[in-house]
Design an enzyme around this catalytic site. Structure first.
Site, PDB file in Angstrom:
ATOM      1  N   TYR A   1       1.435  -1.594 -12.190  1.00 55.96           N
ATOM      2  CA  TYR A   1       0.066  -1.572 -12.713  1.00 55.96           C
ATOM      3  C   TYR A   1       0.005  -0.900 -14.089  1.00 55.96           C
ATOM      4  O   TYR A   1      -0.972  -0.234 -14.426  1.00 55.96           O
ATOM      5  CB  TYR A   1      -0.894  -0.912 -11.705  1.00 55.96           C
ATOM      6  CG  TYR A   1      -0.777  -1.531 -10.336  1.00 55.96           C
ATOM      7  CD1 TYR A   1      -1.192  -2.833 -10.118  1.00 55.96           C
ATOM      8  CD2 TYR A   1      -0.205  -0.838  -9.262  1.00 55.96           C
ATOM      9  CE1 TYR A   1      -1.047  -3.435  -8.871  1.00 55.96           C
ATOM     10  CE2 TYR A   1      -0.062  -1.427  -8.006  1.00 55.96           C
ATOM     11  CZ  TYR A   1      -0.488  -2.727  -7.826  1.00 55.96           C
ATOM     12  OH  TYR A   1      -0.346  -3.327  -6.596  1.00 55.96           O
TER      13      TYR A   1
ATOM     14  N   ARG B 185      -4.371   3.098 -16.246  1.00 56.98           N
ATOM     15  CA  ARG B 185      -4.632   3.869 -15.024  1.00 56.98           C
ATOM     16  C   ARG B 185      -5.324   5.225 -15.264  1.00 56.98           C
ATOM     17  O   ARG B 185      -6.270   5.571 -14.541  1.00 56.98           O
ATOM     18  CB  ARG B 185      -3.358   4.055 -14.205  1.00 56.98           C
ATOM     19  CG  ARG B 185      -2.679   2.722 -13.822  1.00 56.98           C
ATOM     20  CD  ARG B 185      -1.587   2.897 -12.782  1.00 56.98           C
ATOM     21  NE  ARG B 185      -2.146   3.190 -11.484  1.00 56.98           N
ATOM     22  CZ  ARG B 185      -2.161   4.358 -10.925  1.00 56.98           C
ATOM     23  NH1 ARG B 185      -1.627   5.395 -11.533  1.00 56.98           N
ATOM     24  NH2 ARG B 185      -2.723   4.536  -9.757  1.00 56.98           N
TER      25      ARG B 185
ATOM     26  N   CYS C  44     -10.660   3.625 -29.812  1.00 60.60           N
ATOM     27  CA  CYS C  44     -11.925   4.297 -30.106  1.00 60.60           C
ATOM     28  C   CYS C  44     -12.785   4.476 -28.868  1.00 60.60           C
ATOM     29  O   CYS C  44     -13.869   3.882 -28.747  1.00 60.60           O
ATOM     30  CB  CYS C  44     -12.659   3.518 -31.178  1.00 60.60           C
ATOM     31  SG  CYS C  44     -11.660   3.445 -32.666  1.00 60.60           S
ATOM     32  N   GLU C  45     -12.275   5.231 -27.926  1.00 60.49           N
ATOM     33  CA  GLU C  45     -13.037   5.586 -26.727  1.00 60.49           C
ATOM     34  C   GLU C  45     -12.570   6.966 -26.284  1.00 60.49           C
ATOM     35  O   GLU C  45     -11.363   7.241 -26.277  1.00 60.49           O
ATOM     36  CB  GLU C  45     -12.732   4.621 -25.573  1.00 60.49           C
ATOM     37  CG  GLU C  45     -13.202   3.230 -25.808  1.00 60.49           C
ATOM     38  CD  GLU C  45     -13.685   2.556 -24.527  1.00 60.49           C
ATOM     39  OE1 GLU C  45     -14.109   3.259 -23.581  1.00 60.49           O
ATOM     40  OE2 GLU C  45     -13.633   1.332 -24.509  1.00 60.49           O
TER      41      GLU C  45
ATOM     42  N   GLU D 218       4.028  -6.708   1.922  1.00 62.08           N
ATOM     43  CA  GLU D 218       3.659  -7.051   0.537  1.00 62.08           C
ATOM     44  C   GLU D 218       3.679  -5.822  -0.359  1.00 62.08           C
ATOM     45  O   GLU D 218       2.669  -5.471  -0.960  1.00 62.08           O
ATOM     46  CB  GLU D 218       2.237  -7.630   0.502  1.00 62.08           C
ATOM     47  CG  GLU D 218       2.024  -8.882   1.299  1.00 62.08           C
ATOM     48  CD  GLU D 218       0.559  -9.269   1.384  1.00 62.08           C
ATOM     49  OE1 GLU D 218      -0.331  -8.426   1.090  1.00 62.08           O
ATOM     50  OE2 GLU D 218       0.283 -10.408   1.747  1.00 62.08           O
ATOM     51  N   PRO D 219       4.799  -5.145  -0.471  1.00 58.67           N
ATOM     52  CA  PRO D 219       4.809  -3.945  -1.307  1.00 58.67           C
ATOM     53  C   PRO D 219       4.830  -4.296  -2.788  1.00 58.67           C
ATOM     54  O   PRO D 219       5.491  -5.251  -3.192  1.00 58.67           O
ATOM     55  CB  PRO D 219       6.128  -3.270  -0.908  1.00 58.67           C
ATOM     56  CG  PRO D 219       7.015  -4.400  -0.508  1.00 58.67           C
ATOM     57  CD  PRO D 219       6.120  -5.471   0.080  1.00 58.67           C
ATOM     58  N   GLY D 220       4.084  -3.565  -3.563  1.00 61.06           N
ATOM     59  CA  GLY D 220       4.109  -3.724  -5.014  1.00 61.06           C
ATOM     60  C   GLY D 220       4.609  -2.433  -5.629  1.00 61.06           C
ATOM     61  O   GLY D 220       5.767  -2.280  -5.996  1.00 61.06           O
TER      62      GLY D 220
ATOM     63  N   TYR E 228      -8.797   5.213 -13.361  1.00 57.83           N
ATOM     64  CA  TYR E 228      -8.812   5.910 -12.063  1.00 57.83           C
ATOM     65  C   TYR E 228      -8.650   7.427 -12.205  1.00 57.83           C
ATOM     66  O   TYR E 228      -8.402   8.095 -11.200  1.00 57.83           O
ATOM     67  CB  TYR E 228      -7.648   5.438 -11.183  1.00 57.83           C
ATOM     68  CG  TYR E 228      -7.453   3.953 -11.077  1.00 57.83           C
ATOM     69  CD1 TYR E 228      -8.424   3.129 -10.512  1.00 57.83           C
ATOM     70  CD2 TYR E 228      -6.268   3.369 -11.516  1.00 57.83           C
ATOM     71  CE1 TYR E 228      -8.210   1.761 -10.404  1.00 57.83           C
ATOM     72  CE2 TYR E 228      -6.054   2.004 -11.404  1.00 57.83           C
ATOM     73  CZ  TYR E 228      -7.033   1.211 -10.850  1.00 57.83           C
ATOM     74  OH  TYR E 228      -6.817  -0.138 -10.744  1.00 57.83           O
TER      75      TYR E 228
ATOM     76  N   GLY F 224       0.767  -1.243   0.000  1.00 60.22           N
ATOM     77  CA  GLY F 224       0.000   0.000   0.000  1.00 60.22           C
ATOM     78  C   GLY F 224       0.795   1.289   0.000  1.00 60.22           C
ATOM     79  O   GLY F 224       0.207   2.368  -0.167  1.00 60.22           O
TER      80      GLY F 224
HETATM   81  N1  LLP Z   1      -1.251  -7.105  -0.965  1.00 62.84           N
HETATM   82  C1  LLP Z   1      -2.515  -7.279  -1.383  1.00 62.84           C
HETATM   83  C2  LLP Z   1      -3.345  -8.280  -0.712  1.00 62.84           C
HETATM   84  C3  LLP Z   1      -3.017  -6.494  -2.429  1.00 62.84           C
HETATM   85  O1  LLP Z   1      -4.273  -6.659  -2.825  1.00 62.84           O
HETATM   86  C4  LLP Z   1      -2.182  -5.529  -3.058  1.00 62.84           C
HETATM   87  C5  LLP Z   1      -2.675  -4.694  -4.143  1.00 62.84           C
HETATM   88  C6  LLP Z   1      -0.860  -5.405  -2.596  1.00 62.84           C
HETATM   89  C7  LLP Z   1      -0.439  -6.199  -1.544  1.00 62.84           C
HETATM   90  C8  LLP Z   1       0.109  -4.428  -3.192  1.00 62.84           C
HETATM   91  O2  LLP Z   1      -0.306  -3.115  -3.011  1.00 62.84           O
HETATM   92  P1  LLP Z   1       0.705  -1.921  -3.384  1.00 62.84           P
HETATM   93  O3  LLP Z   1       1.882  -2.033  -2.460  1.00 62.84           O
HETATM   94  O4  LLP Z   1       1.097  -2.074  -4.794  1.00 62.84           O
HETATM   95  O5  LLP Z   1      -0.090  -0.708  -3.139  1.00 62.84           O
HETATM   96  N2  LLP Z   1      -4.432  -1.298 -10.064  1.00 62.84           N
HETATM   97  C9  LLP Z   1      -4.366  -0.336  -8.998  1.00 62.84           C
HETATM   98  C10 LLP Z   1      -3.793  -0.897  -7.736  1.00 62.84           C
HETATM   99  C11 LLP Z   1      -4.510  -2.124  -7.234  1.00 62.84           C
HETATM  100  C12 LLP Z   1      -3.855  -2.751  -6.026  1.00 62.84           C
HETATM  101  C13 LLP Z   1      -4.409  -4.084  -5.753  1.00 62.84           C
HETATM  102  N3  LLP Z   1      -3.862  -4.755  -4.621  1.00 62.84           N
HETATM  103  C14 LLP Z   1      -3.606   0.890  -9.483  1.00 62.84           C
HETATM  104  O6  LLP Z   1      -3.181   0.918 -10.639  1.00 62.84           O
HETATM  105  O7  LLP Z   1      -3.472   1.864  -8.743  1.00 62.84           O
END
Ligand code: LLP
Length: 413
Positions: A364, A305, A335-336, A266-268, A309, A230
């Site tokens: 993402y 994105r 075409c949108e 769980e960083p993404g 969003y 997050g």
């Molecule tokens: N753990 C869980 C259970 C999750 O569902 C997610 C993201 C993460 C970790 C990683 O979150 P992060 O660290 O990346 O914030 N498509 C959207 C973001 C959707 C996130 C979904 N879950 C965007 O482009 O902003």
């Protein structure tokens, strides 16, 4: 986007068809190291959220630095294993795990399942029993806090589909003895994404820790607490103020000072978001009645994105010419009307053939791509120390249609 040099991208664009994604290995390594340093001394496992960017080369970077994976599908599991991430560093999250997925994850030996419903807990018990295995599980708590982020990426409020209430989790633990093939000894919470404010984290983590203490007092052993991902990143330079990683780490240390087990993260986006750009070429400038449209060869199918969003991504022409500024609507060929990367964005005047980079595209971006409008998936390149590797080549039209066929072989229903 300072990690990306226009000259470098320009040179790559002579060999790689635009649009393409470019990722900086250096920047990803720096983020991993920053996170590892901030938590040094703690028993911590970083499990990269594969959904942010599942490219094998990105996962290979993670594996090389001892980072595990947070997966939500068998596809993500396969990728993680293929890239060299050990199964015992993989957590399996998601509200819709099927028996087939659970069975395959048990066979692979994943570290734990983050369980999100009573039904899933039962299924885990049945599948593990049938296999004669024991599944390690954490309950995903829905701490009911507002992450103060975009509604579509907020996950920790009671009305969201994720996790279970503390009341429900309490019942799971008190009935735990009946689950002889599930070791329920972990807690998990993930409250949302692109969070720029420490307070929601503080609230959620305190609730999780208070519940953990309560469980321990009631005689339950808690071996791990997974605090989710997050952490937000900068999309708008000078405007977005991300959480200082040192403050985040201090909060975690302070909140879980009394906890002896393993903490998981769980960083993404934090690890890869700012480490990627989408390079696109201007097809033409179209002067509308009252707007200037810069039509580029990337579209919403490549980077969703902004359409999904209303997300703001920095857009910078690479030409470096000192041109007068123009306010453009930067649009793709799909075409949108929603196929718009920016509206009224002021930048140096562009012309057909100019290259532009779209920032904040490491997370993402490619992972949410599609072939909408029958546009093949773009190439992805990894930059490292003045070199680049094509880590996904552009999809061919034949590959895009692979698996489809004319209706010739008919089967009775
Ligand atoms: N753990 C869980 C259970 C999750 O569902 C997610 C993201 C993460 C970790 C990683 O979150 P992060 O660290 O990346 O914030 N498509 C959207 C973001 C959707 C996130 C979904 N879950 C965007 O482009 O902003």
């Amino acid at each position: 986007m300072s990690n990306f040099h226009p000259g470098e991208l320009d040179a790559i664009a002579r060999h790689v068809h635009t649009p393409f994604y470019a990722y900086s290995a250096d920047m990803i390594r720096a983020r991993i190291a920053g996170l590892q340093n901030a938590f040094r001394g703690l028993d911590i496992r970083i499990c990269y959220a594969v959904k942010a960017n599942p490219n094998l080369a990105i996962l290979q970077l993670m594996a090389g630095h001892g980072v595990g994976a947070d997966i939500v599908s068998l596809g993500e599991m396969q990728r993680s294993l293929k890239a060299g991430i050990a199964a015992d560093r993989i957590v399996f999250s998601g509200v819709g795990k099927t028996a087939e997925e659970i069975d395959a994850a048990l066979a692979a030996g994943v570290w734990r399942f983050n369980v999100e419903s009573a039904d899933e807990l039962q299924l885990l018990q049945h599948v593990a029993q049938a296999r004669g295995a024991s599944a390690r599980a954490a309950v995903r708590i829905n701490p009911d806090v507002d992450a103060r982020t975009h509604a579509k990426i907020s996950t920790g409020k009671a009305e969201d589909k994720f996790g279970v209430s503390i009341d429900e989790a309490r019942r799971w633990f008190s009935r735990g003895a009946s689950l002889n093939h599930v070791r329920l000894d972990g807690l998990h919470a993930h409250i949302g994404s692109q969070i720029l404010d420490l307070e929601p984290f503080r609230m959620a983590l305190q609730r999780v820790e208070a519940f953990r203490r309560e469980l321990v007092e009631a005689g339950h052993a808690i071996a791990s607490v997974d605090i989710g991902g997050g952490l937000g990143v900068v999309y708008r330079p000078g405007i977005d103020r991300p959480i200082d990683i040192a403050d985040y780490a201090a909060l975690v240390r302070e909140t879980f000072a009394g906890f002896q087990g393993t903490l998981a993260l769980e960083p993404g986006r934090y690890l890869v978001g700012e480490a990627g750009v989408l390079v696109t070429r201007a097809i033409r400038v179209k002067h509308g009645t009252d707007r200037h449209f810069l039509v580029v060869d990337a579209a919403m199918n490549d980077l969703l994105r902004p359409s999904l969003y209303d997300a703001w991504h920095e857009i910078v022409p690479l030409h470096g010419r000192a041109e007068a500024e123009v306010a453009y609507d930067v649009v793709g060929p799909v075409c949108e009307t929603g196929d718009t990367f920016a509206q009224g964005r002021t930048m140096a005047r562009c012309e057909a053939g100019d290259l532009l980079m779209i920032g904040g595209a490491g997370a993402y971006g490619a992972s949410m791509g599609s072939t909408y409008n029958s546009r093949p998936l773009p190439a992805e390149v990894l930059l490292d120390d003045g070199r680049y590797a094509i880590v996904r080549r552009r999809q061919t039209l034949a590959e895009m249609m692979a698996g489809e066929q004319l209706a010739q072989a008919w089967h009775e229903t």
